[in-house]
Design a protein around this motif. Structure first.
Motif, PDB file in Angstrom:
ATOM      1  N   GLY A 194      -8.172  21.081 -11.518  1.00  0.00           N
ATOM      2  CA  GLY A 194      -9.234  20.505 -11.316  1.00  0.00           C
ATOM      3  C   GLY A 194      -9.650  18.995 -11.860  1.00  0.00           C
ATOM      4  O   GLY A 194      -9.887  17.993 -11.404  1.00  0.00           O
ATOM      5  N   ASP A 195      -9.231  19.001 -13.363  1.00  0.00           N
ATOM      6  CA  ASP A 195      -9.638  17.883 -13.930  1.00  0.00           C
ATOM      7  C   ASP A 195      -8.436  16.801 -13.726  1.00  0.00           C
ATOM      8  O   ASP A 195      -8.839  15.599 -13.736  1.00  0.00           O
ATOM      9  CB  ASP A 195      -9.496  18.157 -15.515  1.00  0.00           C
ATOM     10  CG  ASP A 195     -10.769  19.054 -15.990  1.00  0.00           C
ATOM     11  OD1 ASP A 195     -11.648  19.045 -15.362  1.00  0.00           O
ATOM     12  OD2 ASP A 195     -10.493  19.806 -16.932  1.00  0.00           O
ATOM     13  N   ARG A 196      -7.248  17.268 -13.515  1.00  0.00           N
ATOM     14  CA  ARG A 196      -6.199  16.331 -13.180  1.00  0.00           C
ATOM     15  C   ARG A 196      -6.397  15.707 -11.882  1.00  0.00           C
ATOM     16  O   ARG A 196      -6.201  14.474 -11.792  1.00  0.00           O
ATOM     17  CB  ARG A 196      -5.014  16.925 -13.442  1.00  0.00           C
ATOM     18  CG  ARG A 196      -4.475  16.956 -14.979  1.00  0.00           C
ATOM     19  CD  ARG A 196      -3.036  17.506 -14.751  1.00  0.00           C
ATOM     20  NE  ARG A 196      -2.853  18.708 -15.737  1.00  0.00           N
ATOM     21  CZ  ARG A 196      -2.148  19.433 -15.679  1.00  0.00           C
ATOM     22  NH1 ARG A 196      -1.073  19.850 -14.620  1.00  0.00           N
ATOM     23  NH2 ARG A 196      -2.191  20.639 -16.666  1.00  0.00           N
ATOM     24  N   LEU A 197      -6.899  16.351 -10.783  1.00  0.00           N
ATOM     25  CA  LEU A 197      -7.245  16.041  -9.369  1.00  0.00           C
ATOM     26  C   LEU A 197      -8.282  14.931  -9.463  1.00  0.00           C
ATOM     27  O   LEU A 197      -8.393  14.010  -8.966  1.00  0.00           O
ATOM     28  CB  LEU A 197      -7.569  17.093  -8.569  1.00  0.00           C
ATOM     29  CG  LEU A 197      -6.363  17.800  -8.236  1.00  0.00           C
ATOM     30  CD1 LEU A 197      -6.641  19.113  -7.283  1.00  0.00           C
ATOM     31  CD2 LEU A 197      -5.269  16.833  -7.529  1.00  0.00           C
ATOM     32  N   ALA A 198      -9.299  15.077 -10.420  1.00  0.00           N
ATOM     33  CA  ALA A 198     -10.398  14.292 -10.613  1.00  0.00           C
ATOM     34  C   ALA A 198     -10.079  12.844 -11.151  1.00  0.00           C
ATOM     35  O   ALA A 198     -10.542  11.747 -10.597  1.00  0.00           O
ATOM     36  CB  ALA A 198     -11.511  14.775 -11.349  1.00  0.00           C
ATOM     37  N   GLU A 199      -9.059  12.682 -11.976  1.00  0.00           N
ATOM     38  CA  GLU A 199      -8.569  11.565 -12.386  1.00  0.00           C
ATOM     39  C   GLU A 199      -7.686  10.598 -11.204  1.00  0.00           C
ATOM     40  O   GLU A 199      -7.612   9.375 -11.496  1.00  0.00           O
ATOM     41  CB  GLU A 199      -7.430  11.711 -13.620  1.00  0.00           C
ATOM     42  CG  GLU A 199      -8.288  12.381 -14.692  1.00  0.00           C
ATOM     43  CD  GLU A 199      -7.294  12.556 -16.057  1.00  0.00           C
ATOM     44  OE1 GLU A 199      -6.216  12.353 -15.821  1.00  0.00           O
ATOM     45  OE2 GLU A 199      -7.809  13.200 -16.812  1.00  0.00           O
ATOM     46  N   GLY A 236      -9.184   8.067  -5.366  1.00  0.00           N
ATOM     47  CA  GLY A 236      -8.833   6.764  -5.081  1.00  0.00           C
ATOM     48  C   GLY A 236      -7.611   6.233  -5.018  1.00  0.00           C
ATOM     49  O   GLY A 236      -7.309   5.210  -4.231  1.00  0.00           O
ATOM     50  N   SER A 237      -6.499   7.147  -5.375  1.00  0.00           N
ATOM     51  CA  SER A 237      -5.137   6.564  -5.480  1.00  0.00           C
ATOM     52  C   SER A 237      -4.659   6.813  -3.873  1.00  0.00           C
ATOM     53  O   SER A 237      -3.871   5.809  -3.612  1.00  0.00           O
ATOM     54  CB  SER A 237      -4.418   7.435  -5.927  1.00  0.00           C
ATOM     55  OG  SER A 237      -4.118   8.767  -5.840  1.00  0.00           O
ATOM     56  N   VAL A 263      -5.685   3.309  -2.279  1.00  0.00           N
ATOM     57  CA  VAL A 263      -4.782   2.191  -3.083  1.00  0.00           C
ATOM     58  C   VAL A 263      -3.498   2.284  -2.129  1.00  0.00           C
ATOM     59  O   VAL A 263      -2.720   1.188  -1.758  1.00  0.00           O
ATOM     60  CB  VAL A 263      -4.570   2.304  -4.451  1.00  0.00           C
ATOM     61  CG1 VAL A 263      -3.640   1.580  -4.975  1.00  0.00           C
ATOM     62  CG2 VAL A 263      -6.091   1.996  -5.130  1.00  0.00           C
ATOM     63  N   GLN A 264      -2.751   3.415  -2.097  1.00  0.00           N
ATOM     64  CA  GLN A 264      -1.660   3.748  -1.145  1.00  0.00           C
ATOM     65  C   GLN A 264      -1.820   2.975   0.004  1.00  0.00           C
ATOM     66  O   GLN A 264      -1.032   2.373   0.577  1.00  0.00           O
ATOM     67  CB  GLN A 264      -1.380   4.961  -1.339  1.00  0.00           C
ATOM     68  CG  GLN A 264      -0.650   5.516  -2.545  1.00  0.00           C
ATOM     69  CD  GLN A 264      -0.189   7.145  -2.823  1.00  0.00           C
ATOM     70  OE1 GLN A 264      -0.735   7.611  -1.809  1.00  0.00           O
ATOM     71  NE2 GLN A 264       0.125   7.495  -3.971  1.00  0.00           N
ATOM     72  N   ALA A 265      -2.853   3.433   0.914  1.00  0.00           N
ATOM     73  CA  ALA A 265      -3.018   3.009   2.078  1.00  0.00           C
ATOM     74  C   ALA A 265      -3.229   1.428   2.074  1.00  0.00           C
ATOM     75  O   ALA A 265      -2.744   0.873   2.948  1.00  0.00           O
ATOM     76  CB  ALA A 265      -4.266   3.726   2.648  1.00  0.00           C
ATOM     77  N   ALA A 266      -3.856   1.000   1.308  1.00  0.00           N
ATOM     78  CA  ALA A 266      -4.126  -0.524   1.244  1.00  0.00           C
ATOM     79  C   ALA A 266      -2.871  -1.223   0.973  1.00  0.00           C
ATOM     80  O   ALA A 266      -2.469  -2.422   1.513  1.00  0.00           O
ATOM     81  CB  ALA A 266      -5.147  -0.777   0.328  1.00  0.00           C
ATOM     82  N   ILE A 267      -1.854  -0.647   0.451  1.00  0.00           N
ATOM     83  CA  ILE A 267      -0.462  -1.272   0.263  1.00  0.00           C
ATOM     84  C   ILE A 267       0.494  -1.013   1.275  1.00  0.00           C
ATOM     85  O   ILE A 267       1.091  -1.713   1.657  1.00  0.00           O
ATOM     86  CB  ILE A 267       0.179  -0.530  -1.244  1.00  0.00           C
ATOM     87  CG1 ILE A 267      -0.826  -1.086  -2.326  1.00  0.00           C
ATOM     88  CG2 ILE A 267       1.503  -1.170  -1.185  1.00  0.00           C
ATOM     89  CD1 ILE A 267      -0.195  -0.439  -3.684  1.00  0.00           C
ATOM     90  N   ILE A 268       0.258   0.300   1.864  1.00  0.00           N
ATOM     91  CA  ILE A 268       1.209   0.761   2.947  1.00  0.00           C
ATOM     92  C   ILE A 268       0.866   0.162   4.323  1.00  0.00           C
ATOM     93  O   ILE A 268       1.929  -0.407   5.091  1.00  0.00           O
ATOM     94  CB  ILE A 268       1.638   2.027   2.984  1.00  0.00           C
ATOM     95  CG1 ILE A 268       2.240   2.300   1.494  1.00  0.00           C
ATOM     96  CG2 ILE A 268       2.119   2.655   4.270  1.00  0.00           C
ATOM     97  CD1 ILE A 268       2.307   3.692   1.650  1.00  0.00           C
ATOM     98  N   THR A 269      -0.363  -0.138   4.594  1.00  0.00           N
ATOM     99  CA  THR A 269      -0.828  -0.341   5.910  1.00  0.00           C
ATOM    100  C   THR A 269      -0.257  -1.676   6.363  1.00  0.00           C
ATOM    101  O   THR A 269       0.276  -1.773   7.445  1.00  0.00           O
ATOM    102  CB  THR A 269      -2.296  -0.149   5.873  1.00  0.00           C
ATOM    103  OG1 THR A 269      -2.624   1.160   5.879  1.00  0.00           O
ATOM    104  CG2 THR A 269      -2.772  -0.708   7.534  1.00  0.00           C
TER     105      THR A 269
END
Length: 148
Positions: A6-11, A14-15, A18-24
């Motif tokens: 859960g701690d790792r997923l919290a970090e 928003g990724s 960012v991926q959608a903003a690059i790929i779209t």
């Protein structure tokens, strides 16, 4: 100290955005190029058909002037019937085959050039492309011709 999943997923929050903003934008560009390519292929085949129609009409004419007029008219009618909107159209006719003496085969060659606009696709694809098609039709060797 051990971190939980859960701690790792919290970090990573928003990724995905960012991926959608690059790929779209890349996907939209690919779609635009596919639509422009499709227009070129479809328009090219329709211009081929127009050149064939124009050459056939020109080969039936008895004089060079009548062949030029028949080819121009046939090409414009064919492009119009098929829904091709050319920004500019030119029809060049080689009528040297009409000068062949009776009993000898001749041919008429027609070249149709059409400038297809890409800007009207409502996509960020600028400019236009000129497509060209050439077709040759045989002149009946026993048909009466002007001057023969």
């Amino acid at each position: 100290m051990s971190r939980t999943v859960g701690d790792r997923l919290a970090e990573d929050r928003g990724s995905e955005a960012v991926q959608a903003a690059i790929i779209t934008p890349l996907l939209i560009m690919f779609l635009c190029l596919a639509l422009a390519g499709g227009r070129m292929v479809i328009s090219g085949s329709k211009i081929d058909a127009a050149a064939e129609d124009a050459a056939r009409e020109a080969s039936l004419a008895r004089s060079a002037a009548a062949a030029q007029e028949a080819a121009q008219s046939a090409a414009e009618e064919s492009l119009s019937d098929q829904g091709v909107a050319c920004a500019s159209t030119s029809v060049a006719v080689d009528t040297s085959g009409l000068n062949a003496p009776l009993g000898q085969a001749g041919s008429v060659t027609v070249t149709v050039r059409c400038t297809v606009e890409l800007a009207d696709l409502l996509l960020p694809v600028p400019g236009s492309r000129t497509l060209e098609s050439t077709f040759t039709s045989v002149v009946d060797q026993y048909r009466q011709r002007e001057g023969a």
